[in-house]
Each structure stands twice: as structure tokens, then as C-alpha cells.
Motif scaffolding. Structure first.
Motif, short mmCIF file in Angstrom:
data_model
loop_
_atom_site.label_atom_id
_atom_site.label_comp_id
_atom_site.label_asym_id
_atom_site.label_seq_id
_atom_site.Cartn_x
_atom_site.Cartn_y
_atom_site.Cartn_z
N SER A 127 136.47 9.96 66.80
CA SER A 127 136.13 11.31 66.30
C SER A 127 134.86 11.35 65.46
N LEU A 128 134.33 10.20 65.11
CA LEU A 128 133.21 10.17 64.16
C LEU A 128 132.04 11.05 64.58
N ALA A 129 131.64 10.93 65.83
CA ALA A 129 130.45 11.67 66.28
C ALA A 129 130.67 13.19 66.20
N ALA A 130 131.92 13.64 66.41
CA ALA A 130 132.20 15.07 66.34
C ALA A 130 132.36 15.55 64.90
N GLN A 136 123.32 17.82 63.37
CA GLN A 136 122.94 19.17 62.93
C GLN A 136 124.21 20.01 62.88
N PRO A 137 124.16 21.15 62.19
CA PRO A 137 125.34 22.03 62.22
C PRO A 137 125.73 22.34 63.66
N SER A 138 127.01 22.25 63.98
CA SER A 138 127.40 22.42 65.38
C SER A 138 128.74 23.13 65.50
N SER A 139 128.99 24.10 64.58
CA SER A 139 130.25 24.83 64.66
C SER A 139 130.27 25.62 65.95
N GLY A 140 131.41 26.16 66.29
CA GLY A 140 131.49 27.00 67.48
C GLY A 140 130.84 28.36 67.28
N CYS A 141 130.59 28.74 66.04
CA CYS A 141 130.07 30.07 65.73
C CYS A 141 128.91 30.43 66.65
N LYS A 142 128.99 31.64 67.22
CA LYS A 142 128.03 32.02 68.25
C LYS A 142 127.38 33.34 67.86
N THR A 145 120.92 27.17 56.88
CA THR A 145 122.28 26.68 57.15
C THR A 145 123.35 27.73 56.83
N ASP A 146 122.94 28.87 56.27
CA ASP A 146 123.96 29.90 56.00
C ASP A 146 124.01 30.90 57.16
N ALA A 147 125.01 30.76 57.99
CA ALA A 147 125.27 31.74 59.05
C ALA A 147 125.30 33.12 58.40
N THR A 148 124.67 34.10 59.03
CA THR A 148 124.45 35.39 58.36
C THR A 148 124.94 36.57 59.20
N ARG A 170 124.00 50.67 61.96
CA ARG A 170 125.45 50.51 61.82
C ARG A 170 126.07 49.55 62.83
N ASP A 171 125.26 48.98 63.71
CA ASP A 171 125.78 47.86 64.50
C ASP A 171 125.99 46.68 63.55
N VAL A 172 126.74 45.69 63.99
CA VAL A 172 126.90 44.47 63.20
C VAL A 172 126.59 43.29 64.11
N PHE A 173 125.76 42.37 63.64
CA PHE A 173 125.52 41.17 64.43
C PHE A 173 125.49 39.94 63.54
N VAL A 174 125.69 38.78 64.17
CA VAL A 174 125.85 37.55 63.40
C VAL A 174 124.96 36.45 63.98
N ALA A 175 124.30 35.72 63.07
CA ALA A 175 123.47 34.57 63.44
C ALA A 175 124.15 33.31 62.91
N PRO A 176 124.41 32.32 63.76
CA PRO A 176 125.07 31.09 63.32
C PRO A 176 124.17 30.24 62.42
N SER A 177 124.79 29.31 61.74
CA SER A 177 124.06 28.32 60.94
C SER A 177 123.03 27.61 61.79
N TRP A 178 121.81 27.51 61.26
CA TRP A 178 120.72 26.71 61.81
C TRP A 178 120.18 27.24 63.13
N ALA A 179 120.59 28.44 63.53
CA ALA A 179 120.00 29.07 64.72
C ALA A 179 118.67 29.70 64.30
N THR A 180 117.68 29.63 65.15
CA THR A 180 116.37 30.21 64.86
C THR A 180 116.45 31.73 65.00
N VAL A 181 115.99 32.43 63.97
CA VAL A 181 116.09 33.90 63.93
C VAL A 181 114.69 34.51 63.87
N ARG A 182 114.45 35.49 64.75
CA ARG A 182 113.21 36.28 64.73
C ARG A 182 113.57 37.74 64.90
N HIS A 183 113.05 38.60 64.03
CA HIS A 183 113.34 40.03 64.14
C HIS A 183 112.12 40.77 64.69
#
Ligand code: 1HN
Length: 347
Positions: free
Chosen positions: A30-33, A38-44, A279-282, A305-318
């Protein structure tokens, strides 16, 4: 040792089975998981569109009373965390409806909550014996272990976005909750009292820092918006963030809440921000305007009033197609307090 490969495999499996019977497991599987590069949660990356959720929320209004529900909320679940009531790995979000004439009864819990008002003017939430009147765009705090109840005496529904640190508190196994036993807490202070006391660049002369949460429990949108507008007039936007401010606890200068950071940013029409990751998913909710946000390989088109989410360490551009204002929140205070927070400008 010269065992055949299949013999080795079966001896190992038999060994692992015996380990499991003693509540043991081999780290080498389990060590590698567990410790990833890098952050690798399932958060999408994901989006919830307001008109769609609003219709479902109104349907909920006709199906379930606030008394039955306690809080009439549709939970925004990250598609990778179905059934877990989390929008990111560490945070919860939901859309709450209070219909005309309703009261959501008083309770308190160790989880901290924020309310970000999406629709409806004049409903209230009560905290610390004071009612705060809600307007769209207001950011309102319910500190940990404070009694809170909500009411709507207006002719229109009120809808807000709830953000709570539920998964964090769950991870620490520190959840407590109780009911007041009355629908509403006694009102002991007039509307606007805490804003005058703590939110006017002043503090009561003998005020001593106490508690981890900002004593300003309501940050009216009108003031926030005006500050952003003035900043736009006065200088250039940040290449990654536009004009972005964080909400503060005026007593400490720290974040307004101990576990959740909150932000408001103005993206002028036509601005395309440079790539940024942290690293803070937003969780984002646009208050005004329209645009699109690139989150890794995902492109999310959004409007107010839409809601959207960016995971930890994902590259964000607005990209703002019209003047846009975005409210957002994340677990940054926890990451900064523990030395875990990282951010990177990628251009
Ligand atoms: C809660 O107390 C509220 O007070 C909203 O409005 C959402 C989600 C989970 C647990 C408690 C509220 C909540 C909640």
C-alpha cells in the motif's frame, strides 16, 4: 529459496490472509498509494448549475417540511465521492432553502459553517443572540458550537450555499451536536450590532482576542463589492487572481474561520488569468458575470450562482467574458497551520 513464481504467490497470499486475521497488513502493498508524489485524491472538477438545482430544491420544498428535515438542503457531492457528503476531500457543501414563513430550529455543533447567500433578501440567521439579515452575496459565519437558527419572514424563498468542515471533523472524530429545545434562541442584540462593534475598523476598547472565529459574523456584499471596485480603479489585476481578497478576522488578521478560508475576487471583463495551482481544493460560486474556468483538462462554463470545484493541485485558469465576481472557499487555514500548504504560479 528457489520456489516457483506461482508457489511464491500462493505462499504470500496465505501469509497475507493470516495477517488480516490479526488486523495486520503489509505496507509494501500500500505504500505507493498512501504516500503519493503529488496530491492524488479522487476529488474531481465538477459543476452544479443553479437553475437546475434551484428547481430541485423547490421540489424538495413541496415534499419535505423544514420541521421534518431540520435543514432542507441538497448536498453537493463530488462525483468521485458519491454517498460521502463531500465536495472536496475535506469540505462539505450544500444548497439550503428556507421558504416564506419557515423557521429552521436552533441547534449547535462542533462543525463550523459558512453561508453564502445566493437568492432572496430579508431572511435571517441568528448567531450569538443576534439576527443578521441576508442579502445576495453576503458571507455569514456560524462558528463552532454556537447556537444557530434561521428564519424567513419575507414573501420569497431564500437560498444559500452552506460550506462546512464536516469531513475534517469526521477525520478527527470530534463531532458533537445538540438541540436548544426551543425553535429560536433568544434575541439579545439588535441587528447590525456585531458589524458596528467589530466590522468598522474599530474594536471595543477593552476587547481581548477570544475564540478562533471572527466576531464579525456577517460580511455584507455591498461593502466587499465596493472594495473590489475601488481596487480595480486604482491598479492592475494580479495575473493569476484578478483582484482577489481574503475575508479576515479583524481581531487577528487571520482567516475569518479556523478551518475554512473564504475569498472574493473580481475578474474584469476579458481577463484571462495565468495558470495557478495550490494544494487547497477550492469551491467557487460566481456572484456576478459569466465566464469559463479551465481546471486541468476540464473546461467549466459558468454564470452567476452556479457552483464549481477545483481539486487540490489542479491547474486553474479563469476567463471572464463579462465583469465577474467569484466567491470561493477552501481548507487553506488548516494547511497553513500544519505547514502543508503549497501554491505555484505556472506561467
Ligand atoms: C447545519 O447545521 C446547517 O445550520 C446546514 O443550516 C447544513 C449540514 C450538515 C450538518 C449540519 C444549518 C448542515 C448542518
Amino acid at each position: 529459496m528457489s520456489a516457483r513464481p506461482d508457489e511464491t504467490a500462493s505462499r504470500r497470499q496465505e501469509f497475507y490472509d493470516r495477517l488480516a486475521q490479526r488486523n495486520l497488513s503489509p505496507l509494501w502493498l500500500s505504500l505507493a498509494a498512501l504516500v503519493t508524489k503529488q496530491p492524488s485524491s479522487g476529488c474531481k472538477a465538477a459543476v452544479w448549475r443553479y437553475p437546475e438545482i434551484r428547481a430541485l430544491l423547490m421540489e424538495a420544498g413541496g415534499l419535505v417540511s423544514v420541521e421534518e428535515a431540520e435543514r432542507r438542503v441538497l448536498v453537493l457531492e463530488n462525483p468521485m465521492f458519491a454517498g460521502q457528503s463531500r465536495i472536496t476531500t475535506s469540505l462539505y457543501a450544500g444548497l439550503q432553502l428556507v421558504l416564506p414563513g419557515e423557521r429552521a430550529r436552533s441547534h449547535r455543533h462542533t462543525q463550523s459553517a459558512l453561508r453564502f447567500v445566493l437568492e432572496g433578501t430579508g431572511a435571517y440567521t441568528a448567531v450569538g443572540g443576534e439576527r443578521t439579515v441576508m442579502h445576495p452575496g453576503d458571507f455569514i459565519i456560524t462558528p463552532s458550537w454556537e447556537w444557530h437558527d434561521h428564519g424567513n419572514d419575507t414573501p420569497d424563498p431564500v437560498v444559500w450555499l452552506d460550506g462546512l468542515d464536516i469531513p475534517l471533523v469526521q477525520a478527527l472524530d470530534a463531532s458533537f451536536m445538540e438541540h436548544l429545545g426551543a425553535v429560536e434562541q433568544p434575541v439579545t442584540r439588535p441587528v447590525g450590532d456585531s458589524l458596528a462593534r467589530y466590522g468598522s475598523n474599530l474594536l471595543p476598547v477593552d476587547h481581548r482576542a477570544s475564540g478562533l472565529t471572527s466576531p464579525v459574523f456577517s460580511y455584507p456584499y455591498a461593502r466587499t463589492r465596493e472594495a473590489l471596485e475601488t481596487l480595480r480603479r486604482n491598479g492592475e489585476p494580479d495575473p493569476c487572481h484578478g483582484y482577489k481578497m481574503r475575508f479576515v478576522n479583524p481581531v487577528t488578521g487571520g482567516f475569518a474561520m479556523p478551518t475554512i478560508a473564504t475569498f472574493m475576487q473580481l475578474l474584469p471583463r476579458g481577463l484571462a488569468t495565468q495558470p495557478y495551482r495550490s494544494t487547497d481544493a477550492t469551491v467557487f460560486t460566481p456572484v456576478e458575470g459569466e465566464g469559463r474556468t479551465h481546471i486541468g483538462d476540464t473546461v467549466i462554463e459558468w454564470s452567476a450562482r452556479d457552483v464549481f470545484v477545483a481539486p487540490s493541485w489542479a491547474t486553474v485558469r479563469h476567463e471572464a467574458t463579462g465583469d465577474a465576481v467569484l466567491f470561493s472557499f477552501s481548507d487553506r487555514p488548516v494547511q497553513q497551520a500544519t505547514g502543508l500548504f503549497r501554491e505555484e504560479r505556472l506561467s
